[in-house]
Design an enzyme around this catalytic site. Structure first.
Site, mmCIF file in Angstrom:
data_model
loop_
_atom_site.group_PDB
_atom_site.id
_atom_site.type_symbol
_atom_site.label_atom_id
_atom_site.label_comp_id
_atom_site.label_asym_id
_atom_site.label_seq_id
_atom_site.Cartn_x
_atom_site.Cartn_y
_atom_site.Cartn_z
ATOM 1 N N SER A 63 -1.640 -5.095 -0.594
ATOM 2 C CA SER A 63 -0.204 -4.811 -0.501
ATOM 3 C C SER A 63 0.153 -3.718 0.499
ATOM 4 O O SER A 63 1.278 -3.683 0.981
ATOM 5 C CB SER A 63 0.365 -4.453 -1.868
ATOM 6 O OG SER A 63 -0.093 -3.196 -2.288
ATOM 7 N N LYS A 106 2.245 2.473 -3.199
ATOM 8 C CA LYS A 106 3.351 1.893 -2.419
ATOM 9 C C LYS A 106 4.016 2.965 -1.572
ATOM 10 O O LYS A 106 3.778 4.153 -1.732
ATOM 11 C CB LYS A 106 4.413 1.270 -3.346
ATOM 12 C CG LYS A 106 3.892 0.223 -4.301
ATOM 13 C CD LYS A 106 3.424 -1.005 -3.613
ATOM 14 C CE LYS A 106 2.843 -1.975 -4.643
ATOM 15 N NZ LYS A 106 1.977 -2.946 -4.090
#
Length: 184
Positions: A63, A106
């Site tokens: 990710s 993230k």
């Protein structure tokens, strides 16, 4: 007589020599013990500082690709040095609602009170009407997983996205959503 005297002197010299060797051996042993003692305290001190100030997290998944790669190790400062996350910061969070609280790595896109808009056709992300310059992304934001945009970030929360948007579960996904700052 002279021979006896020489033999006794030789034996005495040998005994003195053995005592000096014993003293040298004892001195070396003491030095080694002191060195190991100091080394143990030094290692304990380093471990204590490390446990208080730092944490290691391993990147799992794609990710954040190209910025972070699966299997990378991250050395994090603990909340002792914590500051409020800013847009652009990479954070590690834990949400029980996602993957049993496993670390989520993230990038912060927006903070409390900011409005996030995403054009899922072009992949353009804007915050408060300003298009973000995102030269770090690997793939654009072209999929929505059930969230409604534009979205206002709630108080004490952040909105996060992965850098590889086509392979990232992030704030676009209901099981992650906005991340409370206490979970960072």
């Amino acid at each position: 007589n002279q021979e006896n005297h020489d033999a006794i002197q030789s034996q005495a010299d040998h005994t003195v020599s053995e005592k000096q060797d014993d003293k040298k051996d004892s001195s070396v042993q003491k030095s080694i013990v002191l060195y190991l003692h100091d080394l143990a305290y030094l290692i304990a001190g380093i471990v204590l500082v490390f446990l208080i100030c730092f944490r290691i997290v391993i990147v799992s998944g794609d990710s954040m690709y190209n910025t972070l790669v699966d299997g990378d190790y991250l050395l994090l400062t603990t909340n002792v040095f914590y500051r409020d996350p800013q847009p652009g910061d990479i954070i590690v969070a834990s949400k029980e609602s996602y993957n049993d609280g496993a670390p989520i790595i993230k990038r912060v896109i927006a903070t409390e009170g900011q409005t996030v808009s995403i054009d899922f056709v072009t992949g353009v992300v804007s915050v408060d009407g300003v298009v973000l310059e995102e030269d770090y992304i690997y793939s654009p934001t072209t999929s929505n997983e059930g969230m409604t945009f534009p979205l206002v970030v709630e108080e004490n929360c952040v909105f996060v996205l992965g850098d590889n948007r086509s392979r990232s579960k992030d704030s676009r996904h209901p099981e992650i959503g906005q991340i409370d700052k206490r979970q960072i």
